[in-house]
Write an enzyme that holds these catalytic residues in place. Structure first.
Site, PDB file in Angstrom:
ATOM      1  N   LYS A  76       0.834  -1.211   0.000  1.00 35.09           N
ATOM      2  CA  LYS A  76       0.000   0.000   0.000  1.00 35.09           C
ATOM      3  C   LYS A  76       0.863   1.253   0.000  1.00 35.09           C
ATOM      4  O   LYS A  76       0.626   2.190  -0.755  1.00 35.09           O
ATOM      5  CB  LYS A  76      -0.903  -0.029   1.237  1.00 35.09           C
ATOM      6  CG  LYS A  76      -1.547   1.295   1.597  1.00 35.09           C
ATOM      7  CD  LYS A  76      -2.340   1.161   2.883  1.00 35.09           C
ATOM      8  CE  LYS A  76      -2.858   2.480   3.389  1.00 35.09           C
ATOM      9  NZ  LYS A  76      -1.808   3.346   3.958  1.00 35.09           N
ATOM     10  N   ASN A  77       1.880   1.269   0.870  1.00 34.89           N
ATOM     11  CA  ASN A  77       2.653   2.501   1.026  1.00 34.89           C
ATOM     12  C   ASN A  77       3.591   2.763  -0.151  1.00 34.89           C
ATOM     13  O   ASN A  77       4.177   3.835  -0.244  1.00 34.89           O
ATOM     14  CB  ASN A  77       3.456   2.470   2.336  1.00 34.89           C
ATOM     15  CG  ASN A  77       2.534   2.600   3.540  1.00 34.89           C
ATOM     16  OD1 ASN A  77       1.422   3.108   3.418  1.00 34.89           O
ATOM     17  ND2 ASN A  77       2.979   2.130   4.696  1.00 34.89           N
ATOM     18  N   CYS A  90      -5.964   8.041   8.407  1.00 38.51           N
ATOM     19  CA  CYS A  90      -6.080   7.594   9.797  1.00 38.51           C
ATOM     20  C   CYS A  90      -5.775   8.740  10.749  1.00 38.51           C
ATOM     21  O   CYS A  90      -4.882   9.543  10.503  1.00 38.51           O
ATOM     22  CB  CYS A  90      -5.114   6.448  10.066  1.00 38.51           C
ATOM     23  SG  CYS A  90      -5.593   4.926   9.251  1.00 38.51           S
ATOM     24  N   ARG A 131      -1.246  15.628  12.138  1.00 35.99           N
ATOM     25  CA  ARG A 131      -0.435  15.123  11.016  1.00 35.99           C
ATOM     26  C   ARG A 131      -0.103  16.301  10.101  1.00 35.99           C
ATOM     27  O   ARG A 131      -0.731  16.516   9.075  1.00 35.99           O
ATOM     28  CB  ARG A 131      -1.170  13.998  10.280  1.00 35.99           C
ATOM     29  CG  ARG A 131      -1.440  12.804  11.184  1.00 35.99           C
ATOM     30  CD  ARG A 131      -2.051  11.624  10.459  1.00 35.99           C
ATOM     31  NE  ARG A 131      -1.088  10.914   9.640  1.00 35.99           N
ATOM     32  CZ  ARG A 131      -1.352   9.789   8.984  1.00 35.99           C
ATOM     33  NH1 ARG A 131      -2.549   9.242   9.060  1.00 35.99           N
ATOM     34  NH2 ARG A 131      -0.429   9.208   8.242  1.00 35.99           N
ATOM     35  N   ASP A 190       3.677   1.329  11.867  1.00 35.08           N
ATOM     36  CA  ASP A 190       2.510   0.638  11.319  1.00 35.08           C
ATOM     37  C   ASP A 190       2.366  -0.801  11.820  1.00 35.08           C
ATOM     38  O   ASP A 190       1.386  -1.473  11.492  1.00 35.08           O
ATOM     39  CB  ASP A 190       2.572   0.629   9.780  1.00 35.08           C
ATOM     40  CG  ASP A 190       2.056   1.932   9.195  1.00 35.08           C
ATOM     41  OD1 ASP A 190       1.633   2.810   9.955  1.00 35.08           O
ATOM     42  OD2 ASP A 190       2.075   2.059   7.951  1.00 35.08           O
ATOM     43  N   ARG A 244      -9.254  -0.460   3.771  1.00 35.62           N
ATOM     44  CA  ARG A 244      -8.438   0.554   3.093  1.00 35.62           C
ATOM     45  C   ARG A 244      -7.059   0.000   2.764  1.00 35.62           C
ATOM     46  O   ARG A 244      -6.403   0.485   1.847  1.00 35.62           O
ATOM     47  CB  ARG A 244      -8.242   1.781   4.004  1.00 35.62           C
ATOM     48  CG  ARG A 244      -9.385   2.749   4.006  1.00 35.62           C
ATOM     49  CD  ARG A 244      -8.991   4.010   4.762  1.00 35.62           C
ATOM     50  NE  ARG A 244      -7.619   4.358   4.440  1.00 35.62           N
ATOM     51  CZ  ARG A 244      -6.747   4.897   5.284  1.00 35.62           C
ATOM     52  NH1 ARG A 244      -7.100   5.184   6.489  1.00 35.62           N
ATOM     53  NH2 ARG A 244      -5.527   5.174   4.901  1.00 35.62           N
TER      54      ARG A 244
HETATM   55  C1  UD1 Z   1       4.288   7.597   8.783  1.00 35.73           C
HETATM   56  C2  UD1 Z   1       5.365   6.560   8.935  1.00 35.73           C
HETATM   57  C3  UD1 Z   1       5.105   5.539   7.871  1.00 35.73           C
HETATM   58  C4  UD1 Z   1       3.673   5.011   8.052  1.00 35.73           C
HETATM   59  C5  UD1 Z   1       2.630   6.140   8.109  1.00 35.73           C
HETATM   60  C6  UD1 Z   1       1.242   5.684   8.489  1.00 35.73           C
HETATM   61  C7  UD1 Z   1       7.665   6.923   9.646  1.00 35.73           C
HETATM   62  C8  UD1 Z   1       8.890   7.762   9.504  1.00 35.73           C
HETATM   63  N1  UD1 Z   1       6.636   7.216   8.832  1.00 35.73           N
HETATM   64  O1  UD1 Z   1       4.371   8.074   7.440  1.00 35.73           O
HETATM   65  O2  UD1 Z   1       6.054   4.515   7.958  1.00 35.73           O
HETATM   66  O3  UD1 Z   1       3.347   4.170   6.988  1.00 35.73           O
HETATM   67  O4  UD1 Z   1       3.028   7.076   9.071  1.00 35.73           O
HETATM   68  O5  UD1 Z   1       1.230   5.152   9.732  1.00 35.73           O
HETATM   69  O6  UD1 Z   1       7.635   6.001  10.428  1.00 35.73           O
HETATM   70  N2  UD1 Z   1       5.854  15.450  10.317  1.00 35.73           N
HETATM   71  C9  UD1 Z   1       5.985  16.818  10.507  1.00 35.73           C
HETATM   72  N3  UD1 Z   1       5.792  17.624   9.415  1.00 35.73           N
HETATM   73  C10 UD1 Z   1       5.520  17.142   8.171  1.00 35.73           C
HETATM   74  C11 UD1 Z   1       5.403  15.761   8.005  1.00 35.73           C
HETATM   75  C12 UD1 Z   1       5.571  14.927   9.103  1.00 35.73           C
HETATM   76  O7  UD1 Z   1       6.232  17.270  11.600  1.00 35.73           O
HETATM   77  O8  UD1 Z   1       5.374  17.940   7.236  1.00 35.73           O
HETATM   78  C13 UD1 Z   1       6.023  14.547  11.477  1.00 35.73           C
HETATM   79  C14 UD1 Z   1       4.722  13.815  11.811  1.00 35.73           C
HETATM   80  O9  UD1 Z   1       3.917  14.546  12.693  1.00 35.73           O
HETATM   81  C15 UD1 Z   1       5.252  12.532  12.406  1.00 35.73           C
HETATM   82  C16 UD1 Z   1       6.572  12.290  11.688  1.00 35.73           C
HETATM   83  O10 UD1 Z   1       6.945  13.550  11.119  1.00 35.73           O
HETATM   84  O11 UD1 Z   1       5.519  12.711  13.783  1.00 35.73           O
HETATM   85  C17 UD1 Z   1       6.529  11.245  10.594  1.00 35.73           C
HETATM   86  O12 UD1 Z   1       5.538  11.622   9.646  1.00 35.73           O
HETATM   87  P1  UD1 Z   1       5.539  11.054   8.161  1.00 35.73           P
HETATM   88  O13 UD1 Z   1       6.630  10.056   7.976  1.00 35.73           O
HETATM   89  O14 UD1 Z   1       5.443  12.187   7.217  1.00 35.73           O
HETATM   90  O15 UD1 Z   1       4.161  10.374   8.128  1.00 35.73           O
HETATM   91  P2  UD1 Z   1       3.677   9.452   7.030  1.00 35.73           P
HETATM   92  O16 UD1 Z   1       4.249   9.770   5.710  1.00 35.73           O
HETATM   93  O17 UD1 Z   1       2.206   9.390   7.188  1.00 35.73           O
END
Ligand code: UD1
Length: 430
Positions: free
Chosen positions: A22-23, A117, A122, A309, A401
């Site tokens: 998925k990712n 989610c 986020r 995850d 999903r």
């Molecule tokens: C993250 C996980 C990913 C997982 C997904 C859903 C990590 C590094 N990433 O990816 O493996 O599949 O959640 O569970 O483990 N952040 C900021 N500013 C930004 C973007 C992110 O501060 O612009 C912070 C977020 O609040 C969070 C961290 O960075 O604490 C990681 O976020 P990110 O890797 O971007 O999230 P996903 O891509 O959703």
């Protein structure tokens, strides 16, 4: 209203085939709009988030043709708009990848703030910081819930990510591949899906180097061609079946995986007493467990650490492991909402800040529970599979999903699980 009904207590036995990740598939489907030529993507999982991505592509004006159950041909040659419709983008967090790819293709992109989610704030500030570094104008505030980024021309630049972010790394890669000059992303995410996206972009003629390390260098090219590409197997789906095998004291061959991607999960399961055999030649791992689980300490970290995850799924194992276990969530600030559901099944867990402390109980007991999000839903299934008695799981749309045919795959492993239909007026009572 649909739910899963699970009668627990049966060890999972047999083999399961893992679907495409998925990712990885979601960024890759967004990346398709960077070319004007036809792309053919194989090993696409049949999950709701993929359907949403394909609807977005269709709404943008791409022609989407399904060649078989897991192969899709996309012709993005005649896109009509740079706007991702709100009703689609609000359903799925990964819709924000179209910001990077449409910016790269047209120099302008518009979408609403992403859904997905809910496990805490986020933010997307790092994505926007990256777009700005490449020369894009990014508004200080939303316009009617929508965000628009645009650039006269995108020019490569250095971008340092203050925090490792998968989403920001993807979005900056997407915007940079057709920018002029060199972009360097420092403190980049190293997840397998980042490497998969880089491989896809390179197969289109991009020049992306260093994916899988924390410095990614992207030299912009003027033109990207169409490509044929096969998505990597889903690390988290594989980890989920591995955890389910261990929780039920089963013996499962998890096929179609890249064992290297599973190392952090394998290491923790082994520490708890599971036996895991890597069958490199067969792209498979065999997972079994026939003794009580040992307590352990798990901390989620960016790759190659233990993935956030897999945090809810391993929590089920810690609930039934002998002694006191500790689970620390280092990525998200609110990813323990499902613990209250685990407690309903008899787990003894206390949450202190970002750490959950488990006093292992011999067995969970079946209960009506709900999926709080995708991976929390997977955890509820594992809990129900190893519990005594019957459980029902609500909000299964979250689970669907991200897991392809989870009911069918578990049934094939001997689980007593079925999808049931409950009139919504009576569903509260169950
Ligand atoms: C993250 C996980 C990913 C997982 C997904 C859903 C990590 C590094 N990433 O990816 O493996 O599949 O959640 O569970 O483990 N952040 C900021 N500013 C930004 C973007 C992110 O501060 O612009 C912070 C977020 O609040 C969070 C961290 O960075 O604490 C990681 O976020 P990110 O890797 O971007 O999230 P996903 O891509 O959703």
């Amino acid at each position: 209203m649909e739910k899963y009904r699970i009668c627990g207590g049966r060890p999972l036995v047999g083999a399961v085939d893992i679907s495409g990740a998925k990712n990885a598939v979601l960024p890759i489907l967004a990346a398709v709009v960077l070319t004007e030529e036809v792309c053919c993507i194989e090993n696409i999982p049949n999950i709701a988030d993929v359907s949403t991505s394909l609807e977005i592509l269709t709404a943008l004006g791409a022609t989407v043709r399904r060649l078989d159950a897991h192969t899709i041909e996309i012709d993005p040659g005649h896109l009509l708009t740079h706007v991702v419709p709100h009703d689609l983008s609000c359903h799925m967090r990964a819709s924000y990848y179209f910001l990077g790819s449409l910016l790269g293709r047209f120099g302008v992109a518009r979408t609403s703030m992403p859904g997905g989610c809910n496990f805490g704030v986020r933010p997307i500030d790092l994505h926007l910081k990256g777009f700005r570094a490449l020369g894009a104008e990014v508004p200080g505030q939303l316009d009617n819930g929508m965000i628009e980024v645009k650039a006269e021309s995108l020019v490569g630049n250095a971008v340092y990510l203050d925090q490792v972010s998968v989403g920001a790394t993807v979005n900056i890669m997407l915007a940079a591949v057709r920018a002029r000059g060199l972009t360097v992303i420092e403190n980049a995410a190293k997840e397998p899906h980042i490497v998969d996206l880089a491989n896809f972009l390179n197969s289109m003629g991009a020049d992306v180097r260093g994916a899988g390390t924390d410095v990614i260098k992207i030299r912009g090219v003027e033109y990207l061609r169409g490509a044929n590409y096969s998505i990597i197997p889903d690390q988290i789906e594989a980890g989920t079946y591995m955890a389910a095998a261990v929780a039920t004291g089963g013996n499962v061959l998890v096929r179609g995986v890249i064992p290297k991607h599973l190392e952090s999960i394998t290491a923790k399961l082994e520490e708890m007493g599971a036996v895991i055999e890597e069958l490199e030649d067969e792209d498979a791992v065999r997972v079994s467990c026939n003794k009580p689980l040992r307590h352990c300490t798990v901390k989620t970290m960016p790759h190659p650490g233990f993935p956030t995850d897999m945090q809810p799924q391993i929590a089920v194992l810690l609930s039934i492991a002998e002694g006191t276990s500790f689970l620390t969530e280092n990525i998200w600030d609110n990813r323990f909402k499902y613990i209250s559901e685990l407690r309903r099944m008899g787990a003894d867990v206390q949450v202190n800040g970002n750490t959950a402390v488990f006093q292992g109980v011999p067995r969970l007991s079946g209960a009506p529970v709900k999926a709080d999000d995708l991976r929390a839903g997977a955890a509820m299934i594992i809990a129900a599979l190893c519990a005594s008695g019957v459980s029902t799981i609500d909000n299964i749309c979250y689970i669907e999903r991200g897991y392809e045919e989870i009911v069918e795959k578990l049934q094939a492993l001997g689980a007593d699980i079925e999808r049931i239909y409950v009139p919504s007026s009576t569903s509260q009572a169950m």
